[in-house]
Motif scaffolding. Structure first.
Motif, PDB file in Angstrom:
ATOM      1  N   THR A   1      -2.647  -8.459  10.919  1.00 36.79           N
ATOM      2  CA  THR A   1      -2.998  -9.787  11.450  1.00 36.79           C
ATOM      3  C   THR A   1      -4.270 -10.252  10.578  1.00 36.79           C
ATOM      4  OG1 THR A   1      -3.976  -8.783  13.415  1.00 36.79           O
ATOM      5  CG2 THR A   1      -1.806  -9.748  13.551  1.00 36.79           C
ATOM      6  N   ASN A   2      -5.279  -9.591  11.173  1.00 39.56           N
ATOM      7  CA  ASN A   2      -6.763  -9.606  10.434  1.00 39.56           C
ATOM      8  C   ASN A   2      -6.721  -9.427   8.941  1.00 39.56           C
ATOM      9  OD1 ASN A   2      -8.500 -10.158  13.121  1.00 39.56           O
ATOM     10  ND2 ASN A   2      -8.215  -8.093  13.459  1.00 39.56           N
TER      11      ASN A   2
ATOM     12  N   HIS B   1      -9.359 -20.792  15.764  1.00 38.81           N
ATOM     13  CA  HIS B   1      -9.439 -20.451  17.085  1.00 38.81           C
ATOM     14  C   HIS B   1     -10.301 -21.346  17.638  1.00 38.81           C
ATOM     15  CE1 HIS B   1      -8.629 -16.070  16.324  1.00 38.81           C
ATOM     16  NE2 HIS B   1      -9.034 -16.640  15.019  1.00 38.81           N
TER      17      HIS B   1
ATOM     18  N   HIS C   1      -4.523 -19.343  16.657  1.00 41.44           N
ATOM     19  CA  HIS C   1      -4.573 -18.239  17.310  1.00 41.44           C
ATOM     20  C   HIS C   1      -3.092 -18.194  18.074  1.00 41.44           C
ATOM     21  CE1 HIS C   1      -6.966 -14.828  19.577  1.00 41.44           C
ATOM     22  NE2 HIS C   1      -5.975 -14.411  18.918  1.00 41.44           N
TER      23      HIS C   1
ATOM     24  N   VAL D   1      -5.822 -13.532   5.736  1.00 43.61           N
ATOM     25  CA  VAL D   1      -6.241 -14.626   6.814  1.00 43.61           C
ATOM     26  C   VAL D   1      -7.887 -14.744   6.873  1.00 43.61           C
ATOM     27  CG1 VAL D   1      -6.107 -15.261   9.013  1.00 43.61           C
ATOM     28  CG2 VAL D   1      -4.245 -14.044   7.967  1.00 43.61           C
ATOM     29  N   CYS D   2      -8.064 -16.074   6.443  1.00 38.64           N
ATOM     30  CA  CYS D   2      -9.331 -16.641   6.736  1.00 38.64           C
ATOM     31  C   CYS D   2      -9.395 -17.266   8.113  1.00 38.64           C
ATOM     32  CB  CYS D   2      -9.977 -17.734   5.879  1.00 38.64           C
ATOM     33  SG  CYS D   2     -11.513 -18.437   6.109  1.00 38.64           S
ATOM     34  N   GLN D   3     -10.253 -16.776   9.088  1.00 40.96           N
ATOM     35  CA  GLN D   3     -10.293 -17.258  10.286  1.00 40.96           C
ATOM     36  C   GLN D   3     -11.683 -17.983  10.767  1.00 40.96           C
ATOM     37  OE1 GLN D   3      -9.479 -14.051  13.475  1.00 40.96           O
ATOM     38  NE2 GLN D   3      -9.124 -12.735  11.866  1.00 40.96           N
TER      39      GLN D   3
ATOM     40  N   LEU E   1      -8.702 -11.204  15.777  1.00 47.50           N
ATOM     41  CA  LEU E   1      -7.441 -11.122  16.025  1.00 47.50           C
ATOM     42  C   LEU E   1      -6.926  -9.759  16.459  1.00 47.50           C
ATOM     43  CD1 LEU E   1      -5.772 -12.982  13.187  1.00 47.50           C
ATOM     44  CD2 LEU E   1      -5.868 -13.882  15.545  1.00 47.50           C
TER      45      LEU E   1
ATOM     46  N   VAL F   1      -6.783 -19.555  10.120  1.00 44.80           N
ATOM     47  CA  VAL F   1      -6.298 -19.411  11.574  1.00 44.80           C
ATOM     48  C   VAL F   1      -7.393 -20.100  12.245  1.00 44.80           C
ATOM     49  CG1 VAL F   1      -6.079 -17.935  13.322  1.00 44.80           C
ATOM     50  CG2 VAL F   1      -4.831 -17.209  11.262  1.00 44.80           C
TER      51      VAL F   1
ATOM     52  N   GLU G   1     -13.683 -20.011  13.987  1.00 45.38           N
ATOM     53  CA  GLU G   1     -13.754 -20.443  15.441  1.00 45.38           C
ATOM     54  C   GLU G   1     -14.433 -21.721  15.448  1.00 45.38           C
ATOM     55  OE1 GLU G   1     -13.178 -18.840  18.438  1.00 45.38           O
ATOM     56  OE2 GLU G   1     -12.808 -16.624  17.724  1.00 45.38           O
TER      57      GLU G   1
ATOM     58  N   PRO H   1     -14.788 -13.961  13.510  1.00 42.47           N
ATOM     59  CA  PRO H   1     -14.221 -14.645  12.440  1.00 42.47           C
ATOM     60  C   PRO H   1     -15.016 -14.610  11.132  1.00 42.47           C
ATOM     61  CG  PRO H   1     -15.217 -16.095  13.705  1.00 42.47           C
ATOM     62  CD  PRO H   1     -15.991 -14.872  14.332  1.00 42.47           C
TER      63      PRO H   1
END
Length: 304
Positions: A90-91, A36, A183, A95-97, A81, A34, A99, A53
């Protein structure tokens, strides 16, 4: 799933702002990235890590490169998230987030430009910035199997806020999704970042980094033929097979056979691991994961 696979640290990423020790997440096998945007010009504090993140990419405008900071392991859930009780995960949904420091808001972009505040406007990101993100996506594809695909709709901010562009996934679609999204695509969330980032260009650059795209100017027969990575199971202590011997011979060809007393064999051992580690240390793409255990990226670089 709770079993981690593949390297957990992105090569070259700083751990100066590491939060996992204070805000430990759930272990998972990642199949989604994801993206951001921070809507700021510098590395955020993330409330001491409570809303961080997995990684942050900070543009170095002078050097024209991204500087990466890692806050959680790739396959440990992070916290950027909204995750409502009773809804979908969600988090923690594999999921690898990431920014991206900068903005996706055209009004903010105009304001900062008028004030002379140096920044990156991601919908108009320069090639070097997109390439920096693309290389991370290529690494996630090779090392963790995240598909280089994603939603078609990447509406511009502010229409991307809430679900103004019709881009937000339903809970069922989100749970089935694998690939790269923003996001603004995640259910239970309202944010509209990263807006109209050039997603098609990102994918093209990522595939180009892996030599997966069509290159009309370079005939396929002129490209070095790289054998397919056979899998990590073939390179564990005591494993026996032709893949081990092939890897050993290639290490010797590349000048990384110093730990063999006689030569490579079909049985994976400590000498193999040390030679692989030496090769990994020689490559800037792999220095953060120089553990001597070959993965897809090590294999590709060794045979290319």
């Amino acid at each position: 799933m709770s079993t981690k696979t593949g390297p957990q640290r992105y090569p070259g990423a700083s751990r100066a702002n590491w939060y996992q020790d204070d805000f430990g997440g759930d272990a998972m096998q990642v199949n989604v990235v994801v993206l951001h945007t921070t809507e700021g010009t510098s590395l955020p504090g993330y409330g001491g890590g409570s809303s961080a993140p997995n990684l942050t990419a900070v543009p170095d405008l002078g050097a024209k490169k991204l500087r990466w900071y890692q806050h959680f392991d790739v396959e440990t859930s992070s916290r950027a998230l909204v995750n409502l009780r009773g809804g979908v995960d969600t988090n923690t949904l594999n999921v690898c987030q990431v920014e991206l420091v900068g903005t996706c808001d055209p009004k903010t972009h105009a304001k900062w430009r008028r004030s002379g505040s140096a920044h990156l406007y991601w919908p108009e990101a320069p090639e070097w910035a997109l390439l920096g993100v693309a290389r991370f996506l290529a690494w996630m594809h090779e090392e963790h199997g995240v598909p280089l695909s994603g939603p078609r709709a990447w509406p511009a901010y502010p229409s991307s806020y809430a679900n103004g562009g019709g881009q937000r996934m339903s809970g069922a679609r989100w749970q089935a999704f694998e690939g790269v999204c923003g996001h603004m695509h995640v259910p239970e969330n309202l944010h509209g970042d990263p807006g109209a980032i050039d997603f098609s260009r990102l994918l093209k650059l990522a595939k180009g980094d892996l030599d997966l795209g069509d290159d009309e100017e370079r005939p396929a027969e002129s490209r070095p033929r790289i054998p397919a990575f056979p899998g990590r199971k073939h390179f564990r202590a005591g494993a026996v097979g032709e893949h081990v011997l092939r890897l050993g011979k290639r290490l010797v060809e590349r000048g990384f056979g110093d730990h063999y007393k006689v030569g490579p064999s079909r049985t994976w051992g400590e000498a193999d691991r040390l030679n692989v580690r030496d090769f990994q240390k020689s490559r800037p793409e792999l220095r953060g994961d120089a553990d001597g255990h070959p993965g897809p990226l090590t294999w590709r670089l060794l045979f290319s």
